[in-house]
Design a protein around this motif. Structure first.
Motif, short mmCIF file in Angstrom:
data_model
loop_
_atom_site.label_atom_id
_atom_site.label_comp_id
_atom_site.label_asym_id
_atom_site.label_seq_id
_atom_site.Cartn_x
_atom_site.Cartn_y
_atom_site.Cartn_z
N GLY A 1 -1.49 -1.85 -4.65
CA GLY A 1 -1.25 -0.52 -4.32
C GLY A 1 -0.59 0.39 -5.37
O GLY A 1 0.24 -0.50 -5.62
N TYR A 2 -1.09 1.68 -5.74
CA TYR A 2 -0.88 2.38 -6.30
C TYR A 2 1.24 2.76 -6.01
O TYR A 2 0.89 3.04 -4.81
N THR A 3 2.11 3.03 -7.36
CA THR A 3 2.76 3.54 -6.55
C THR A 3 3.49 4.49 -5.46
O THR A 3 4.40 5.99 -5.81
N ASN B 1 5.63 -7.54 -1.54
CA ASN B 1 5.57 -6.14 -2.64
C ASN B 1 5.84 -5.04 -1.85
O ASN B 1 5.49 -4.49 -0.61
N SER B 2 6.88 -4.83 -1.66
CA SER B 2 7.36 -3.31 -1.02
C SER B 2 7.69 -2.18 -2.23
O SER B 2 7.61 -2.74 -3.24
N LEU B 3 7.96 -0.79 -1.57
CA LEU B 3 7.54 0.21 -2.25
C LEU B 3 8.47 0.69 -2.59
O LEU B 3 9.64 0.76 -1.91
N ASN C 1 11.09 4.57 -3.12
CA ASN C 1 10.89 6.04 -3.46
C ASN C 1 12.25 6.18 -2.71
O ASN C 1 11.04 6.92 -1.56
N SER C 2 13.14 6.25 -2.73
CA SER C 2 13.72 7.02 -1.77
C SER C 2 14.53 8.33 -2.40
O SER C 2 14.40 9.01 -0.24
N GLY C 3 13.62 8.45 -2.63
CA GLY C 3 13.02 11.06 -2.64
C GLY C 3 12.51 10.98 -0.91
O GLY C 3 12.44 11.77 -0.31
N ASN C 4 11.41 10.24 -1.09
CA ASN C 4 10.57 10.17 0.36
C ASN C 4 11.16 8.75 1.52
O ASN C 4 10.65 8.35 2.33
N TRP C 5 12.30 8.92 1.44
CA TRP C 5 13.32 8.01 2.67
C TRP C 5 12.53 6.60 2.11
O TRP C 5 12.71 6.22 3.74
N ILE C 6 12.48 6.39 1.10
CA ILE C 6 10.92 4.81 1.07
C ILE C 6 12.20 4.04 0.46
O ILE C 6 12.33 3.73 -0.45
N PHE C 7 12.55 2.46 1.38
CA PHE C 7 13.37 1.38 0.88
C PHE C 7 12.62 0.51 0.32
O PHE C 7 12.14 -0.21 1.15
N PRO C 8 12.79 -0.80 -0.34
CA PRO C 8 11.82 -1.73 0.16
C PRO C 8 12.24 -2.63 0.85
O PRO C 8 13.59 -2.49 1.30
N TRP D 1 12.25 4.29 6.29
CA TRP D 1 10.76 3.78 5.50
C TRP D 1 10.84 3.02 5.22
O TRP D 1 10.85 2.40 3.81
N PHE D 2 10.17 2.37 5.19
CA PHE D 2 9.22 0.59 4.33
C PHE D 2 8.08 0.36 4.32
O PHE D 2 7.58 0.95 5.29
N PHE D 3 7.47 0.43 3.37
CA PHE D 3 5.69 0.24 2.83
C PHE D 3 5.74 -0.94 2.12
O PHE D 3 6.42 -1.00 1.29
N ILE D 4 4.82 -1.70 2.22
CA ILE D 4 4.26 -2.66 2.29
C ILE D 4 2.35 -3.24 2.09
O ILE D 4 2.03 -2.54 2.54
N ASP D 5 2.20 -3.03 0.54
CA ASP D 5 1.20 -3.72 0.36
C ASP D 5 0.29 -5.11 0.46
O ASP D 5 -0.65 -5.02 0.51
N GLU D 6 1.02 -5.70 -0.24
CA GLU D 6 0.64 -7.39 -0.34
C GLU D 6 1.76 -7.92 0.44
O GLU D 6 2.52 -8.69 0.67
N ILE D 7 1.49 -9.05 1.12
CA ILE D 7 2.00 -10.79 1.60
C ILE D 7 1.44 -11.68 0.75
O ILE D 7 -0.03 -11.34 1.24
N ILE D 8 1.67 -12.09 0.02
CA ILE D 8 0.93 -13.44 -0.85
C ILE D 8 1.57 -14.22 -0.86
O ILE D 8 2.07 -15.02 -1.10
#
Length: 615
Positions: free
Chosen positions: A490-492, A525-527, A529-536, A606-613
């Motif tokens: 995904g895009y970041t 693969n995770s995102l 973006n701590s400014g949006n409370w998103i951590f790996p 939060w955490f966000f993932i876009d692919e389990i490879i």
């Protein structure tokens, strides 16, 4: 024959002289300025802007007594950067505030070195007052009094309950009402009335001297809490539109009270009034998914489509500026600083600004706007407008008016002279225009090569095209598990539609490879973006099965504790294996709560993932 005695003649002469002196004083005094900035108001949500279901006679009258703009924009689609742009005359990037500020006590916001409208007016002998919402920082330097306002009353954070005056966004319950930096308590009193009373008191106290008042009304931002009078008026209107409309009428009523006071004090004709919304209407959960209306425009709050940034805007200076004018020219909120400086004959603005003086266009309505281009940048989204052409990078449609193809619409081109709806992407039809505007964006000092959409990266994945099933509850906003085995990264941008996200809790999936396959590794693969409370992703566990029921051979991995995090990037967490299997169970965990020192410390991360490879 009529005659008047000499003593009577002398009496009338004194009266005429005194009256003349008063009128001269009123006409020679610098005009007062009131900037009314509403909160999350939709593009057409006034009677004068086409809403036939909203009662707004006082604001509509203001439009009749001045100029109503149809192509007026704000420089950001959310609260804080829009306000920073208004008060500094600069793009949010140059004002050094590009997103909403933290609610943490003592946290920074608009930097002290930024020169504001309040400081400009104060340097020119004006009294300066702020009433209502601030949302530009919690420390002393970024507070209203630290940014040039002699007087301030209101809340510092983004939104409050209008009766308890507690911060509405998150817990623990935090009271948020201040007067000149000191916490004050008006328990149970309706905040819009408190703010209205303070505004009335302010103009009364300063009626004999020039003043600048920034009246930042906190409506129709959620929580939707209109007065009962207006709830009853709209009782037959479907919600949330009914409560939202009632909030607009609540605003209108209080603006009417203010204008009546200006008339009573005899200073209406010496007061410039500007009315504008900070960004488009909200479609957030707390706003019940909407309530506002952008009319023909696509987008809403948080979107750089027209509905997020093209908003109701009025200027009125009775008997000084043209009246009953509808102006279709291009204008931005950053233009108010130089425009007001010219209208009020203030000293030269010493700091570098992005705004353009529009006073000539306002005085002479048939004059073309000096503004022919502009830039926006919010998160991954960006815009360059040149003439009527508008190019959006990574568009986001919070109004949900149509679907966006992640690859084909990553660059979205519109000709606003032909179609303001932005429902048709012209990028493939006019590739040279896309190239031209892309170069304009890159020439801007805040436009970078990494901002330009690239082709979506494809990865080799044994699971691509196979089956995945979530065995834990997914967040309803980010719940398309199929994305995790589509072979595309995904895009970041967590809101791009390419990510599966979870707040606080873990996620678990079972992947069916359809046949037994040799597996060398499993990665997620995770995102970041701590400014949006998103951590790996902090930990991952995998196990295997031949029948999809009984899983064994479990392996796990935890992220290195001190591993560097690069903002707005992605990160792989990989478990190496040597296994043949058909079914794989994958469990991923985030960090739980935001860490100490983060603005959201103690609250779910939060955490966000876009692919389990699977390789």
């Amino acid at each position: 024959m009529h005659f008047i005695s000499n003593s009577l003649k002398n009496y009338f002469s004194v009266i005429l002289v005194l009256t003349g002196m008063h009128l001269f004083a009123q006409s020679s005094k610098n005009p007062n300025v009131i900037v009314i900035y509403t909160d999350d108001q939709g593009a057409i949500d006034l009677g004068s802007y086409g809403a036939n279901d909203i009662y707004s006679p006082n604001i509509d009258q203001l439009a009749q007594e001045g100029t109503r703009f149809t192509q007026a924009y704000v420089a950001a689609p959310v609260c804080a950067p829009s306000r920073a742009a208004l008060l500094t005359g600069r793009y949010p990037q140059n004002a050094e505030l590009t997103g909403n500020t933290s609610a943490e006590p003592g946290s920074s916001g608009l930097p002290a070195e930024q020169y504001t409208l309040a400081e400009l007016f104060k340097d020119n002998g004006y009294k300066t007052g702020h009433i209502g919402k601030w949302h530009l920082g919690m420390n002393e330097a970024s507070s209203p009094n630290g940014q040039g306002f002699d007087y301030s009353f209101g809340h510092l954070r983004g939104c409050i309950d209008n009766y308890s005056h507690f911060f509405y966004w998150e817990g623990p319950n935090t009271h948020d009402l201040y007067e000149n930096g000191k916490e004050v308590f008006y328990d149970g009193q309706y905040f819009p009335d408190l703010a209205s009373d303070k505004a009335i008191n302010y103009v009364e106290e300063h009626k004999d001297e020039p003043f600048f008042m920034y009246y930042a009304i906190n409506m129709p931002h959620y929580p939707y809490q209109p007065t009962q009078k207006w709830r009853d008026y709209y009782k037959n209107m479907e919600k949330p539109r009914g409560d939202y409309a009632a909030f607009i009428s609540t605003i209108d009523e209080r603006i009417g009270i203010l204008i009546d006071k200006l008339d009573d004090l005899g200073i209406r004709e010496n007061t410039i009034i500007i009315y504008q919304s900070d960004n488009g209407y909200s479609t957030e959960t707390r706003a019940f998914g909407g309530g506002g209306n952008a009319g023909p425009y696509r987008g809403a709050k948080s979107s750089l489509f027209e509905g997020g940034i093209r908003l109701p805007t009025i200027i009125s200076w009775k008997n000084h500026l043209p009246e009953n004018i509808v102006n279709d020219e291009f204008l931005m909120n950053i233009d108010w600083m130089p425009t007001l400086a010219k209208l009020c004959k203030l000293d030269k603005i010493e700091t570098e600004i992005d705004g353009i003086d529009m006073s000539g266009m306002i005085k002479r309505p048939n004059t073309a706007s000096k503004r022919t281009s502009a830039f926006w940048k919010y998160g991954k989204q960006w815009v360059v407008r040149k003439g009527n052409w508008k190019l959006i990078g990574f568009p986001k449609d919070t109004s949900h008016k149509g679907e966006l193809n992640l690859e084909e619409d990553a660059l979205f081109l519109s000709d606003l002279s032909q179609d303001v709806s932005e429902m048709t992407n012209l990028a493939s039809k006019y590739p040279e225009k896309v190239k031209e505007l892309t170069q304009e964006f890159l020439a801007w000092k805040h436009g970078h090569e990494e901002d330009i959409p690239k082709k979506i990266e494809k990865v080799s994945n044994l699971a691509a095209g196979e089956t995945i099933k979530a065995t834990s509850t997914l967040n309803k906003s980010y719940n398309n598990a199929d994305l995790l085995i589509d072979g595309k990264l995904g895009y970041t941008d967590y809101a791009s539609g390419q990510w599966v996200g979870q707040e606080g809790k873990s996620l678990e999936f079972i992947i069916d490879l359809n046949t037994e396959k040799a597996i060398k590794s499993v990665s997620v693969n995770s995102l970041i973006n701590s400014g949006n409370w998103i951590f790996p992703v902090n930990a991952m566990e995998i196990s295997f099965s031949d029948d999809g029921k009984t899983f064994n051979s479990s392996k796990d991995i935890k992220r290195e504790e001190n591993k560097t995090k690069t903002e707005n990037s992605t990160e792989h967490l990989t478990i190496n294996v040597d296994k043949k299997s058909r079914f794989i169970k994958v469990k991923v965990e985030g960090i739980g709560n935001c860490p100490k020192g983060h603005p959201g410390a103690g609250f779910p991360a939060w955490f966000f993932i876009d692919e389990i490879i699977v390789e």
